[in-house]
Design an enzyme around this catalytic site. Structure first.
Site, mmCIF file in Angstrom:
data_model
loop_
_atom_site.group_PDB
_atom_site.id
_atom_site.type_symbol
_atom_site.label_atom_id
_atom_site.label_comp_id
_atom_site.label_asym_id
_atom_site.label_seq_id
_atom_site.Cartn_x
_atom_site.Cartn_y
_atom_site.Cartn_z
ATOM 1 N N ASN A 15 -11.879 41.850 23.041
ATOM 2 C CA ASN A 15 -12.315 41.258 21.765
ATOM 3 C C ASN A 15 -12.122 42.193 20.563
ATOM 4 O OD1 ASN A 15 -14.340 42.891 22.767
ATOM 5 N ND2 ASN A 15 -16.001 41.597 22.014
ATOM 6 N N GLU A 48 -20.976 49.134 28.790
ATOM 7 C CA GLU A 48 -21.256 48.247 27.651
ATOM 8 C C GLU A 48 -20.917 46.841 28.104
ATOM 9 O OE1 GLU A 48 -22.569 49.043 24.775
ATOM 10 O OE2 GLU A 48 -22.611 51.199 25.074
ATOM 11 N N CYS A 80 -20.086 40.542 22.001
ATOM 12 C CA CYS A 80 -21.077 40.745 23.056
ATOM 13 C C CYS A 80 -22.516 40.606 22.564
ATOM 14 C CB CYS A 80 -20.879 42.118 23.673
ATOM 15 S SG CYS A 80 -20.831 43.427 22.436
ATOM 16 N N GLU A 130 -23.267 54.014 23.137
ATOM 17 C CA GLU A 130 -22.120 54.450 22.349
ATOM 18 C C GLU A 130 -22.592 54.671 20.924
ATOM 19 O OE1 GLU A 130 -18.980 51.455 23.068
ATOM 20 O OE2 GLU A 130 -18.103 52.875 24.478
HETATM 21 P P1 NAD Z 1 -13.769 41.893 31.970
HETATM 22 O O1 NAD Z 1 -14.940 42.447 32.680
HETATM 23 O O2 NAD Z 1 -13.064 40.727 32.558
HETATM 24 O O3 NAD Z 1 -12.636 43.014 31.785
HETATM 25 C C1 NAD Z 1 -12.911 44.221 31.123
HETATM 26 C C2 NAD Z 1 -11.910 45.279 31.555
HETATM 27 O O4 NAD Z 1 -12.133 45.596 32.925
HETATM 28 C C3 NAD Z 1 -10.455 44.868 31.449
HETATM 29 O O5 NAD Z 1 -9.715 45.960 30.968
HETATM 30 C C4 NAD Z 1 -10.085 44.554 32.893
HETATM 31 O O6 NAD Z 1 -8.713 44.710 33.169
HETATM 32 C C5 NAD Z 1 -10.905 45.581 33.644
HETATM 33 N N1 NAD Z 1 -11.227 45.259 35.035
HETATM 34 C C6 NAD Z 1 -11.303 44.036 35.628
HETATM 35 N N2 NAD Z 1 -11.701 44.179 36.907
HETATM 36 C C7 NAD Z 1 -11.901 45.507 37.123
HETATM 37 C C8 NAD Z 1 -12.347 46.284 38.243
HETATM 38 N N3 NAD Z 1 -12.663 45.704 39.412
HETATM 39 N N4 NAD Z 1 -12.449 47.619 38.109
HETATM 40 C C9 NAD Z 1 -12.164 48.228 36.930
HETATM 41 N N5 NAD Z 1 -11.736 47.544 35.830
HETATM 42 C C10 NAD Z 1 -11.616 46.193 35.938
HETATM 43 O O7 NAD Z 1 -14.268 41.573 30.490
HETATM 44 P P2 NAD Z 1 -13.454 40.876 29.311
HETATM 45 O O8 NAD Z 1 -13.304 39.418 29.649
HETATM 46 O O9 NAD Z 1 -12.256 41.666 28.999
HETATM 47 O O10 NAD Z 1 -14.447 41.035 28.073
HETATM 48 C C11 NAD Z 1 -15.489 40.155 27.791
HETATM 49 C C12 NAD Z 1 -16.805 40.729 28.236
HETATM 50 O O11 NAD Z 1 -16.988 42.011 27.644
HETATM 51 C C13 NAD Z 1 -18.014 39.922 27.816
HETATM 52 O O12 NAD Z 1 -18.914 39.829 28.872
HETATM 53 C C14 NAD Z 1 -18.618 40.743 26.688
HETATM 54 O O13 NAD Z 1 -19.981 40.537 26.504
HETATM 55 C C15 NAD Z 1 -18.304 42.124 27.113
HETATM 56 N N6 NAD Z 1 -18.301 43.055 25.977
HETATM 57 C C16 NAD Z 1 -19.336 43.940 25.846
HETATM 58 C C17 NAD Z 1 -19.380 44.807 24.748
HETATM 59 C C18 NAD Z 1 -20.505 45.787 24.577
HETATM 60 O O14 NAD Z 1 -20.344 46.733 23.812
HETATM 61 N N7 NAD Z 1 -21.639 45.624 25.221
HETATM 62 C C19 NAD Z 1 -18.369 44.767 23.804
HETATM 63 C C20 NAD Z 1 -17.323 43.862 23.975
HETATM 64 C C21 NAD Z 1 -17.306 43.010 25.071
#
Ligand code: NAD
Length: 487
Positions: A151, A248, A282, A461
């Site tokens: 995002n 996060e 998020c 962070e």
């Molecule tokens: P996601 O968990 O699908 O993927 C995040 C990252 O993890 C990607 O780079 C992906 O390739 C990698 N990944 C996937 N499986 C993995 C594994 N088994 N081991 C290691 N890495 C792996 O999340 P997304 O769809 O990219 O992002 C959306 C989510 O992120 C939402 O839940 C949102 O709330 C959260 N988010 C949180 C924050 C925060 O600061 N708290 C900020 C932005 C987004």
């Protein structure tokens, strides 16, 4: 024109993989493939570790003020190239130019600037213990890894690498496979600014590459941004080598609107906290609890402003303020939540459908959607949707609404709107969330630590404390007296 192919960025330059495997990246607003990226195979992974080891040797021995000077050059380059970088983010994410132009690059640069300033001020301590004394050193961890969500791709890369590099670590970053370009641009900027080769490396790929980072025994820490479910896998995998973790994760955050609140301001917050970045943030306040006395006024204004002021379309058009969702798959997921909301008995106040704006007919748009008549047990009220879907609920008792707001395993953010300052603080102190706003919503300056309670995260962070999470304390005891030995 041929479609570009980007390689992994290792040891200061692009490095070709051996497997030849690539993946395609699409512009969410057009459904067109805009470039390909090479997957980090075993050859690249090995090269990334060797590169980071060399980078660490050079970077960690520089004085903090030298590192700071170099990082501040990178900050200047980020700001100079704001428009180019913002365009990259718009094409990768589908978010409106209107936002990217003034938020994404700048908030990333702010964080690197903040930690570049703090690093030279990080000091150890010394204390006399009798005639002997000890002192402490704040030493970098070694090689740290970052795994990003899609995002805020460039901002996430900056928020993770800023404190890590300022503290003297080397970094291997894996952006989301949906949005890989921003991190590459950052890597080029670091090199141009004078960060030694190998200090910041970018590896590309999906879950498998992320898993490798979490397993590698050469990596001391992993900072992850993504879904709660993925975060649990990352923590479990990192436990294998007892890595330090920062998580996060997702949220389902409440906004409480009391009957003495400035209602127009509360509507602004609710709209920002659900429709900014087309709902893909998020900290979004996707559960809006409105006091019964002001409920009608609140939803009337919300409906009018949502239907009249939101302009969906080509995200590069500066008049557009509402973009496309990241992928077709995500659009379908968000629509499935909307269907569930309807089938479980919530009422659509507005939205609830996909959009095909004239200027971006093939984009993955979902209309800004507001559900009313929601109850706490509905799926749309309980689960993170990560799209433009707001659920409005009502309340008339302070203690009861606090209990309902806290009745979730998530705890990323929360907000309160009221003019009563005692109530504002009393209520916010009882809400189980790491990032809270009073009469405001969404701002996250570099100075303010952010992170989740409960299953929304581990660690923080930004803010001063984050620098400590990228260093380890070495204690050194100095004997000034003779050792007394029984042997
Ligand atoms: P996601 O968990 O699908 O993927 C995040 C990252 O993890 C990607 O780079 C992906 O390739 C990698 N990944 C996937 N499986 C993995 C594994 N088994 N081991 C290691 N890495 C792996 O999340 P997304 O769809 O990219 O992002 C959306 C989510 O992120 C939402 O839940 C949102 O709330 C959260 N988010 C949180 C924050 C925060 O600061 N708290 C900020 C932005 C987004």
């Amino acid at each position: 024109m041929t479609t570009p192919v980007y390689q992994n960025f290792i040891n200061g330059h692009f490095l070709k993989n051996q497997s030849g495997e690539t993946f395609a990246v699409k512009n969410p607003a057009t459904d067109d493939v805009i470039y390909y990226v090479e997957v980090a195979d075993a050859f690249i992974q090995n090269a990334a570790i060797q590169s980071a080891k060399q980078g660490f040797a050079a970077w960690s021995t520089m004085s903090p003020i030298e590192r700071s000077r170099i990082l501040l050059k990178a900050v200047a380059l980020l700001r100079e190239r704001n428009d180019l970088l913002a365009k990259t983010e718009v094409l990768d994410t589908g978010k409106p130019w209107q936002e990217a132009e003034c938020v994404d690059v700048q908030t990333g640069a702010d964080v690197i600037e903040y930690f570049a300033g703090l690093a030279p001020a990080q000091v150890g301590q010394q204390q006399m213990v009798g005639e002997d004394f000890y002192y402490t050193r704040k030493e970098p961890l070694g090689i740290c890894a970052g795994i990003g969500a899609w995002n805020y791709p460039l901002q996430i890369a900056c928020w993770k690498s800023g404190p890590a590099l300022a503290a003297g670590n080397a970094f291997i970053f894996k952006p989301s496979e949906e949005t890989p370009l921003g991190a590459i641009k950052l890597a080029e900027i670091f090199i141009e600014a004078g960060v030694p080769a190998g200090v910041f490396n970018v590896v590309q790929g999906a879950a498998e590459v992320g898993q490798w980072l979490t397993q590698s025994a050469d990596i001391e820490k992993v900072s992850f941004t993504g879904e709660v479910g993925t975060g649990k896998k990352v923590v479990a995998s990192a436990a294998g080598s007892l890595k330090d973790v920062t998580m996060e994760l997702g949220g389902k955050s409440p906004l409480l609107v009391f009957d003495d609140a400035d209602i127009s301001q509360a509507v602004s917050a609710a709209m920002l906290g659900n429709f900014y970045t087309q709902g893909e943030i998020c900290t979004n306040c996707t559960r809006i609890y409105v006091h019964k006395n002001v409920y009608q006024q609140f939803i009337d204004e919300l409906k009018t402003r949502t239907e009249e002021n939101i302009i969906a379309g080509d995200p590069l058009d500066p008049n557009v303020n509402f973009g496309a969702l990241i992928s077709k798959k995500h659009q379908q997921l968000v629509m499935s939540y909307i269907d569930k909301g309807i089938s479980e008995g919530a009422t659509l106040l507005t939205g609830g459908k996909t959009l095909s704006p004239a200027s971006a007919p093939n984009g993955y748009f979902v209309a800004p959607t507001v559900f009313i008549d929601c109850t706490d047990d509905m799926t749309i009220v309980k689960e993170e949707i990560f799209g433009p879907v707001m659920s409005v609920l009502t309340f008339d008792d302070e203690d009861d609404v606090i209990h309902r707001a806290n009745d979730t395993h998530l705890g990323l953010a929360a907000g309160v709107f009221t003019k009563d300052i005692k109530r504002a603080h009393r209520v916010i102190h009882q809400l189980q969330a790491g990032i809270c706003w009073i009469n405001s919503y969404g701002n996250s300056p570099a100075e303010m630590p952010v992170g989740g309670y409960k299953q929304s995260g581990i660690g923080r962070e930004n803010g001063i404390e984050t620098l400590d999470h990228y260093t380890q304390t070495k204690s050194i005891y100095v004997g000034m007296t003779n050792i007394e030995s029984p042997f």
